[in-house]
Scaffold this motif. Structure first.
Motif, mmCIF file in Angstrom:
data_model
loop_
_atom_site.group_PDB
_atom_site.id
_atom_site.type_symbol
_atom_site.label_atom_id
_atom_site.label_comp_id
_atom_site.label_asym_id
_atom_site.label_seq_id
_atom_site.Cartn_x
_atom_site.Cartn_y
_atom_site.Cartn_z
ATOM 1 N N SER A 2 0.820 -1.206 0.000
ATOM 2 C CA SER A 2 0.000 0.000 0.000
ATOM 3 C C SER A 2 0.849 1.249 0.000
ATOM 4 O O SER A 2 2.033 1.230 0.312
ATOM 5 N N THR A 3 0.221 2.350 -0.370
ATOM 6 C CA THR A 3 0.808 3.661 -0.146
ATOM 7 C C THR A 3 0.189 4.222 1.112
ATOM 8 O O THR A 3 -0.903 3.847 1.508
ATOM 9 N N LEU A 4 0.893 5.130 1.749
ATOM 10 C CA LEU A 4 0.390 5.740 2.976
ATOM 11 C C LEU A 4 0.131 7.208 2.723
ATOM 12 O O LEU A 4 0.795 7.841 1.911
ATOM 13 N N THR A 5 -0.830 7.735 3.412
ATOM 14 C CA THR A 5 -1.168 9.140 3.259
ATOM 15 C C THR A 5 -1.113 9.805 4.619
ATOM 16 O O THR A 5 -1.816 9.386 5.514
ATOM 17 N N ASP A 7 2.653 11.052 2.556
ATOM 18 C CA ASP A 7 3.551 10.231 1.762
ATOM 19 C C ASP A 7 4.735 9.730 2.576
ATOM 20 O O ASP A 7 5.871 10.121 2.370
ATOM 21 N N ALA A 33 0.422 -1.381 6.658
ATOM 22 C CA ALA A 33 0.645 -0.885 5.302
ATOM 23 C C ALA A 33 1.415 -1.873 4.446
ATOM 24 O O ALA A 33 1.231 -1.927 3.224
ATOM 25 N N GLU A 39 -4.672 1.970 0.683
ATOM 26 C CA GLU A 39 -3.994 3.016 1.444
ATOM 27 C C GLU A 39 -4.279 2.891 2.930
ATOM 28 O O GLU A 39 -5.331 2.407 3.333
ATOM 29 N N ALA A 41 -4.598 5.722 5.549
ATOM 30 C CA ALA A 41 -4.663 7.180 5.629
ATOM 31 C C ALA A 41 -4.616 7.624 7.082
ATOM 32 O O ALA A 41 -5.285 7.044 7.947
ATOM 33 N N SER A 45 -4.543 14.065 6.898
ATOM 34 C CA SER A 45 -4.353 13.968 5.456
ATOM 35 C C SER A 45 -5.690 14.161 4.738
ATOM 36 O O SER A 45 -6.763 13.944 5.301
ATOM 37 N N ALA A 47 -6.847 12.338 2.277
ATOM 38 C CA ALA A 47 -7.494 11.035 2.102
ATOM 39 C C ALA A 47 -8.223 10.616 3.373
ATOM 40 O O ALA A 47 -9.330 10.054 3.321
ATOM 41 N N SER A 70 -8.578 -2.075 -1.197
ATOM 42 C CA SER A 70 -8.674 -2.279 -2.638
ATOM 43 C C SER A 70 -9.242 -3.649 -2.977
ATOM 44 O O SER A 70 -9.607 -3.896 -4.124
#
Length: 487
Positions: A2-5, A7, A33, A39, A41, A45, A47, A70
């Motif tokens: 995953s990406t984190l929010t 960044d 993550a 994500e 979040a 943030s 998101a 997702s």
């Protein structure tokens, strides 16, 4: 991965401190993550703000973090993480039906399912599979491409899953019953972190509970249900001046006493504000809306509707043949988020005295802070037993009554107090029952009225089996209502 929010990489992610009730647990969100594709979040943030803010902005939601899933595997990872680190679990997609936290003794992880947007239609079997992030208008439009309809609610902007798990009262429901009577399967991650499939023959107790039990047992990731072989309907909405309220409401009461199942209808006393989204004939005044839908021959529908359409001058709106995917035009429910207070109750009858009582507290001469006071005709197919038993109760109710007002200072206290007064006023014609989707609440006393005692006891027992540590926020009020002690 995953990406984190914001960044942060999974290696330098700082620990996050929860903002609920002054608690400050240290959560290793980098570990979470690393195993999700969506994500994670964090507070502050963009998101996080978008995902954590519910449609009803009066509900305060401050989770420690948001998992924007997702796929179903992300949901499993989130629930396992919550179990490992002693967190509550909130679930959100569109943000409708959000609940206040009943248990604030531990922080919360929000699972957001808005990215689960699969839509697969089998036109031969007339069945559809949709992800938990799908809204009803998307279903209506996809079904229309095959000449089908779908048993959506009055607001096609709401999520499919939340609506179905709460029963589902459609503007054409008297012809077909509760929407979740057409459900054939769920994919759900239960509170113990297991991904399960629930049907009438597989995990049948879970299947029973998910149809009516809202999100008390887990996070639904996908649902399958039958579509309708109905490409169009006859219907719409007629608006009358508030000065004609007594005549219109009494005529509607008498008219609904003998309507056939092809007809579904509701009536709303409206006090819509003067704003760009409100048509000028309805803005800043009291009006009465009569909504009508007819399944069958349009000419016959027009004949049936004539008794109400001619009772007083129509100041706005009309009735016509509609493609089924225009179902939302009948109620024209608001789309934009707002702070709302809702309370609902079911009525066993609606005699003339009940109409006079309701007009006294909500009619044009009343000091009424509600934006909408709605009566909905039930009966018809709503009253029939489902093909498969479910947790939907009070099928013998004749009408539903719903109040919707603004839940913001300085009028929130007046709104809530008046709603309680409306419910109390109609008590002589009600057994006190309500439905999960109308007037969503985490108040155990309100939740207890959504079910009969046997159903509530079974729901609470099943939450203890599938969510043994009471992670699901939606289960807390169910357990409390049933008198169970949460672990």
């Amino acid at each position: 991965m995953s990406t984190l929010t914001p960044d942060y990489s999974s290696h330098d992610l700082p620990h996050v401190h929860d903002v609920t009730e002054g608690l400050a647990p240290v959560l290793p969100l980098a570990d979470l993550a690393a195993v999700v594709r969506g994500e994670v979040a964090l507070p502050g943030s963009e998101a996080y703000i978008q995902a954590a803010t519910p449609w009803n902005v009066a509900v305060v939601s401050t989770p420690a973090a948001v998992v924007i899933a997702s796929d179903a595997a992300d949901v499993v990872a989130a629930v396992v993480f919550a179990n490992t680190h002693d967190l509550n679990i909130e679930v959100r997609s569109t943000g409708h039906g959000a609940l206040e936290l009943l248990d604030r003794s531990r922080p919360t992880l929000l699972v957001h399912t808005g990215r689960l947007v699969e839509i697969v239609i089998n036109p031969v079997t007339r069945r559809i599979r949709v992800g938990a992030g799908v809204r009803w208008q998307q279903v209506l439009d996809a079904a229309a491409g095959h000449g089908f309809g779908a048993l959506a609610g009055s607001s096609p902007n709401v999520g499919v899953v939340g609506y179905l798990t709460g029963g589902g009262l459609s503007p054409v429901g008297r012809s077909f019953g509760f929407a979740n009577d057409l459900v054939t399967a769920f994919d759900v991650v239960t509170g113990d972190g297991e991904l399960r499939r629930a049907t009438a023959t597989e995990n049948s107790a879970l299947f029973w509970a998910l149809r009516g039990g809202k999100g008390a047992l887990g996070v639904v990731t996908a649902v399958e249900f039958e579509l309708l072989d109905v490409p169009r309907i006859y219907g719409g909405c007629l608006y009358f001046d508030g000065a004609d309220a007594e005549r219109v409401v009494e005529a509607w009461r008498a008219w609904t006493a003998s309507l056939p199942e092809q007809a579904s209808t509701s009536l709303a006393i409206l006090r819509l504000p003067a704003m760009p989204a409100v048509p000028p004939p309805l803005a800043g005044r009291c009006t009465v809306a009569v909504r009508f839908a007819w399944v069958g021959d349009p000419a016959e529908g027009a004949r049936v509707a004539e008794a109400i359409s001619t009772v007083a001058p129509v100041i706005f709106g009309g009735l016509d043949v509609l493609p089924f995917n225009a179902l939302g035009m009948i109620h024209s429910d608001p789309v934009d988020p707002m702070p709302t207070h809702e309370r609902g109750v079911l009525l066993r009858e609606l005699p003339e005295q009940a109409v006079q009582t309701l007009l006294a507290v909500a009619g044009p001469q009343a000091e009424c802070p509600q934006v909408i006071v709605e009566l909905r005709l039930l009966g018809g197919a709503f009253a029939r037993p489902p093909r498969e038993p479910s947790a939907v109760c009070h099928r013998d109710a004749a009408y539903s009554l719903l109040t919707i007002g603004i839940a913001a200072p300085p009028i929130i206290e007046a709104t809530a107090g008046h709603a309680a007064a409306v419910i109390a006023a109609v008590a002589p014609w009600s057994d006190g029952g309500s439905t999960p989707n109308f007037g969503a609440s985490s108040d155990p006393a309100i939740v207890a009225r959504q079910y009969d005692p046997a159903t509530l006891a079974r729901l609470a027992t099943l939450t203890a089996s599938y969510d043994p540590h009471a992670r699901m926020v939606a289960s807390h009020a169910v357990r409390a209502a049933a008198g169970l002690v949460q672990s």
